[in-house]
Design a protein around this motif. Structure first.
Motif, PDB file in Angstrom:
ATOM      1  N   UNK A   1       0.874  -1.167   0.000  1.00 44.86           N
ATOM      2  CA  UNK A   1       0.000   0.000   0.000  1.00 44.86           C
ATOM      3  C   UNK A   1       0.914   1.220   0.000  1.00 44.86           C
ATOM      4  N   UNK A   2       0.713   2.103  -0.955  1.00 45.57           N
ATOM      5  CA  UNK A   2       1.544   3.298  -1.093  1.00 45.57           C
ATOM      6  C   UNK A   2       1.008   4.396  -0.180  1.00 45.57           C
ATOM      7  N   UNK A   3       1.910   4.976   0.609  1.00 42.58           N
ATOM      8  CA  UNK A   3       1.533   6.063   1.503  1.00 42.58           C
ATOM      9  C   UNK A   3       2.098   7.361   0.958  1.00 42.58           C
ATOM     10  N   UNK A   4       1.349   7.951   0.024  1.00 39.31           N
ATOM     11  CA  UNK A   4       1.646   9.273  -0.490  1.00 39.31           C
ATOM     12  C   UNK A   4       0.734  10.259   0.213  1.00 39.31           C
TER      13      UNK A   4
ATOM     14  N   UNK B   1       6.438   4.426   1.693  1.00 38.55           N
ATOM     15  CA  UNK B   1       6.395   5.887   1.859  1.00 38.55           C
ATOM     16  C   UNK B   1       6.753   6.551   0.533  1.00 38.55           C
ATOM     17  N   UNK B   2       5.887   7.455   0.068  1.00 39.12           N
ATOM     18  CA  UNK B   2       6.082   8.077  -1.244  1.00 39.12           C
ATOM     19  C   UNK B   2       6.410   9.567  -1.133  1.00 39.12           C
ATOM     20  N   UNK B   3       7.632   9.964  -1.467  1.00 47.51           N
ATOM     21  CA  UNK B   3       7.937  11.390  -1.588  1.00 47.51           C
ATOM     22  C   UNK B   3       7.167  11.988  -2.771  1.00 47.51           C
TER      23      UNK B   3
ATOM     24  N   UNK C   1       9.043   4.238  -1.577  1.00 45.56           N
ATOM     25  CA  UNK C   1       8.647   4.211  -2.980  1.00 45.56           C
ATOM     26  C   UNK C   1       9.447   5.265  -3.741  1.00 45.56           C
ATOM     27  N   UNK C   2       9.894   4.912  -4.916  1.00 38.87           N
ATOM     28  CA  UNK C   2      10.616   5.832  -5.802  1.00 38.87           C
ATOM     29  C   UNK C   2       9.679   6.204  -6.955  1.00 38.87           C
TER      30      UNK C   2
END
Length: 303
Positions: free
Chosen positions: A140-143, A183-185, A215-216
């Motif tokens: 799950x992406x956390x943006x 974690x998404x920057x 995450x990249x």
């Protein structure tokens, strides 16, 4: 009665489909061999697309390894439990894996600031992780940029501490369900906090959990003029990647962006994960995604 209309029937349904769905979780890593660069067998990228699951059949025809959905669209739909049951049934029938989900939190749920609501965030996150496990998904992406905007005049260190605190509380939940939070920057046009891989790694290192990683997103890196060297520097934390063209977040091939410096950096770290085309608007989805996959394959083969 459908399996998702009655709790007892749904439990039976989940039990009978568990084997197939568990198999889906491992599928992307196995299928990634189709995109292995012969010059470096440790470098194998699985190509996917962020889209509604309605597009799954077409993406499979294009040779994608997986599809990426949204938390609110698939795991926590507005229509509630019954709709999720329908989504789960469709996933079981088609057997085309959803590897990950984006947009963990809506903008009104704040991780920091005077209106931070960690209790509601953790309740939502646990249900999303639970259902992601049921779907055999990995990430799950956390943006969720709007949820982490630091209000004007608010102490930045306090805001950072609040965000780390909620991530630390998420970590045991991710460990419990075996789903990794990435974690998404994001670029500064979307949020004013966590705008680089380095800042993302600060959160990951503060949380110290194998289920909270990085995450990249090459689109956001391009917007921030972030060097591909940052991928090499922080490669050990990267578990998933997104990509889109810089100007208007279009798929590869629309504007002709050259992603090879970033793809080369992924090769340097022997990246073996997923690379999702993540766009939100298309003039012609089928045509542009077909071209996007072809362009990415070509550029991957050239690094």
């Amino acid at each position: 009665m459908k399996p998702y209309d009655d709790p007892a029937s749904r439990r039976k349904f989940l039990k009978t489909t568990a084997g197939a769905l568990t198999g889906l979780a491992a599928y992307p890593a196995l299928a990634a061999a189709g995109f292995t660069n012969p010059g470096n067998p440790m470098y194998s990228i699985s190509l996917g697309v962020f889209a509604s699951y309605d597009h799954a059949r077409y993406l499979r025809e294009l040779g994608c390894t997986y599809i990426e959905e949204s938390v609110g669209g698939f795991l926590l739909p507005k229509d509630g439990e019954a709709k999720f049951g329908q989504n789960l049934q469709e996933l079981h029938n088609l057997k085309f894996p959803i590897w990950s989900y984006v947009i963990l939190l809506p903008g009104e749920l704040k991780t920091l600031g005077p209106d931070a609501n960690h209790e509601a965030i953790l309740n939502r996150t646990e249900l999303a992780l639970k259902r992601a496990k049921e779907c055999g998904s990995s990430y799950i992406v956390f943006g969720s940029g709007a949820s982490r905007i630091i209000p004007d005049g608010y102490d930045r260190n306090k805001a950072k501490a609040q965000h780390i605190e909620v991530c630390r509380k998420m970590a045991p939940l991710a460990e419990k369900y075996g789903v990794t939070i990435a974690i998404e920057p994001l670029n500064r046009g979307e949020t004013n906090f966590i705008n680089s891989l380095a800042e993302g790694v600060e959160i990951v290192e503060a949380v110290r959990s194998p289920r909270v990683q990085l995450l990249c997103d090459i689109y956001h890196m391009l917007k921030e003029d972030e060097s591909p060297k940052e991928i090499v520097k922080y490669g050990k934390y990267i578990v998933h990647c997104h990509i889109a063209e810089k100007q208007s977040r279009t798929p590869p091939g629309v504007m002709g962006d050259d992603f090879r410096p970033y793809l080369k950096a992924l090769k340097q770290i022997s990246y073996k994960g997923g690379l999702s085309i993540e766009c939100f608007k298309y003039n012609d989805f089928d045509k542009e995604i077909k071209t996007g996959i072809e362009v990415l394959r070509k550029q991957i083969s050239e690094v």
